[in-house]
Enzyme design. Structure first.
Site, mmCIF file in Angstrom:
data_model
loop_
_atom_site.group_PDB
_atom_site.id
_atom_site.type_symbol
_atom_site.label_atom_id
_atom_site.label_comp_id
_atom_site.label_asym_id
_atom_site.label_seq_id
_atom_site.Cartn_x
_atom_site.Cartn_y
_atom_site.Cartn_z
ATOM 1 N N THR A 17 0.774 -1.245 -0.191
ATOM 2 C CA THR A 17 -0.003 -0.016 0.036
ATOM 3 C C THR A 17 0.867 1.346 0.206
ATOM 4 O O THR A 17 0.663 2.246 -0.970
ATOM 5 C CB THR A 17 -0.874 0.112 1.292
ATOM 6 O OG1 THR A 17 -1.652 -1.120 1.252
ATOM 7 C CG2 THR A 17 -1.932 1.416 1.197
ATOM 8 N N TYR A 39 -13.475 -3.496 -1.908
ATOM 9 C CA TYR A 39 -14.380 -2.987 -2.677
ATOM 10 C C TYR A 39 -15.646 -4.253 -2.662
ATOM 11 O O TYR A 39 -16.823 -3.675 -2.359
ATOM 12 C CB TYR A 39 -13.847 -2.460 -3.937
ATOM 13 C CG TYR A 39 -15.037 -1.863 -4.565
ATOM 14 C CD1 TYR A 39 -15.594 -0.527 -4.286
ATOM 15 C CD2 TYR A 39 -15.712 -2.464 -5.625
ATOM 16 C CE1 TYR A 39 -16.548 0.006 -4.915
ATOM 17 C CE2 TYR A 39 -16.710 -1.714 -6.413
ATOM 18 C CZ TYR A 39 -17.228 -0.518 -5.970
ATOM 19 O OH TYR A 39 -18.026 0.344 -6.628
ATOM 20 N N TYR A 41 -2.775 -10.212 4.372
ATOM 21 C CA TYR A 41 -2.804 -8.973 4.696
ATOM 22 C C TYR A 41 -4.212 -8.402 4.809
ATOM 23 O O TYR A 41 -4.981 -7.966 4.117
ATOM 24 C CB TYR A 41 -2.051 -8.035 3.678
ATOM 25 C CG TYR A 41 -1.834 -6.517 3.927
ATOM 26 C CD1 TYR A 41 -2.009 -6.061 5.022
ATOM 27 C CD2 TYR A 41 -1.613 -5.635 2.813
ATOM 28 C CE1 TYR A 41 -1.938 -4.497 5.256
ATOM 29 C CE2 TYR A 41 -1.561 -4.213 3.028
ATOM 30 C CZ TYR A 41 -1.768 -3.609 4.020
ATOM 31 O OH TYR A 41 -1.570 -2.556 4.230
ATOM 32 N N ARG A 45 -8.751 -0.040 4.768
ATOM 33 C CA ARG A 45 -8.879 0.150 3.392
ATOM 34 C C ARG A 45 -9.755 -0.715 2.646
ATOM 35 O O ARG A 45 -10.242 -0.195 1.467
ATOM 36 C CB ARG A 45 -7.248 -0.037 2.753
ATOM 37 C CG ARG A 45 -6.479 1.208 3.397
ATOM 38 C CD ARG A 45 -4.708 0.870 2.680
ATOM 39 N NE ARG A 45 -3.862 1.929 3.264
ATOM 40 C CZ ARG A 45 -3.989 3.351 2.799
ATOM 41 N NH1 ARG A 45 -4.646 3.601 1.701
ATOM 42 N NH2 ARG A 45 -2.870 3.945 3.327
ATOM 43 N N LYS A 51 -0.017 -10.485 8.065
ATOM 44 C CA LYS A 51 0.258 -8.949 8.443
ATOM 45 C C LYS A 51 -1.158 -8.318 8.778
ATOM 46 O O LYS A 51 -2.118 -8.049 7.859
ATOM 47 C CB LYS A 51 0.634 -8.051 7.345
ATOM 48 C CG LYS A 51 0.728 -6.490 7.602
ATOM 49 C CD LYS A 51 1.234 -5.744 6.427
ATOM 50 C CE LYS A 51 1.383 -4.170 6.730
ATOM 51 N NZ LYS A 51 1.622 -3.507 5.593
ATOM 52 N N ILE A 80 5.512 -5.253 9.716
ATOM 53 C CA ILE A 80 5.895 -4.652 8.447
ATOM 54 C C ILE A 80 5.572 -3.125 8.501
ATOM 55 O O ILE A 80 4.467 -2.788 8.403
ATOM 56 C CB ILE A 80 5.102 -5.522 7.433
ATOM 57 C CG1 ILE A 80 5.590 -6.820 7.113
ATOM 58 C CG2 ILE A 80 5.171 -4.486 5.888
ATOM 59 C CD1 ILE A 80 4.654 -7.532 6.053
#
Length: 291
Positions: free
Chosen positions: A46, A109, A135, A140, A164, A206
């Site tokens: 990202t 989305y 992840y 997001r 993550k 991370i």
């Protein structure tokens, strides 16, 4: 999966004023991290502005980082999306010979069910022999992958080796740590929680801020992994303000401002992102000058 323990950094993509990729700055950033204690590098996450990087640029970025790294640190490549068939295609067609692991984001989305998340990552796990780091970043992607789904994937697929976790939800971290398979890694994706999670049994981070202060941040995480909490928190408290600053407006505008103050790269970002405000730039400049 010892390669993914400690401090990984989610590398930015530096841009010139004309918004072309600044490969000289990228080389500088990679060497700076390798020489100052970072444990592994994450490409095209990202923070790399992967949403506005072209396919051609992505390959160039991989090539430059692989060449600069020259085998010194493990490399993790971000490959994810909300079109499962396209992600599978990239898993199967991209040259991953120099890549040690894949970081794959929860589909965004579309807002799948938990079963949809499971089936998506099942398809990815069956498409490669490379280690996969899940992840989860619901801020997001618009939907959380619940611990039960993560743990189901961890138990069912040997090449799904870590997550993550970036939901900034301490209870969710604890549930994962409590119930995970012994060799499954819980990696913090939240810089502000990285040390508490390391002390609680996590495998590291991370990080975004880690690429600007690799020596300090990687030392803090290593101290946390060793259970040396007082020494680790001494560093954590010194870095608390700048961690808040870099996420105050948007990522990576904040971290790029830090890196600009360190003379590593410019603070250019591609639309729809915009540079940090003048007020935030001043706060960051003052922090860096006095760190």
């Amino acid at each position: 999966m010892q390669k993914f323990i400690g401090t990984g950094v989610a590398l930015i993509t530096p841009f010139k004023e004309d918004l072309n990729v600044d490969f000289d700055a990228l080389v500088k950033l990679v060497n700076f991290n390798i020489e100052n204690g970072t444990n592994y590098l994450v490409i095209n996450g990202t923070t790399a502005e992967s949403a506005t990087i072209t396919k051609e640029e992505k390959q160039e970025l991989i090539d430059v980082i692989v060449k600069t790294n020259n085998g010194r640190l493990p490399l993790v490549l971000g490959i994810g999306g909300n079109n499962t068939l396209e992600v599978v295609k990239e898993f199967k067609t991209r040259d991953l010979s120099k890549i040690d692991g894949i970081l794959s984001v929860v589909p965004y989305y579309s807002k799948p069910t938990q079963e949809g998340f499971y089936q998506h990552f099942k398809a990815l796990a069956e498409a490669t022999k490379k280690p996969i780091i899940l992840y989860n970043v619901p801020g997001r992607t618009a939907k959380n992958m619940e611990p039960a789904t993560t743990l189901r994937l961890a138990n069912d697929f040997s090449n799904i080796v870590a997550i993550k976790e970036a939901g900034n939800n301490i209870q969710q971290y604890f549930e994962l740590l409590k119930n995970k398979p012994a060799d499954f890694l819980i990696i913090s994706g939240d810089d502000d929680l990285a040390l508490p999670i390391a002390l609680a049994g996590g495998s590291g981070v991370i990080s975004v801020i880690g690429q600007a202060f690799p020596k300090e941040f990687s030392t803090m995480i290593q101290l946390g992994l060793e259970g040396r909490n007082k020494e680790a928190y001494d560093i954590h408290y010194k870095m608390m303000d700048v961690i808040d600053y870099i996420f105050e407006e948007n990522n990576p505008a904040g971290i790029k401002t830090v890196l600009k103050e360190l003379t590593i790269c410019s603070n250019e970002v591609r639309l729809p992102l915009v540079k940090a405000s003048a007020e935030l730039q001043l706060k960051i400049a003052n922090f860096v000058a006095n760190f």
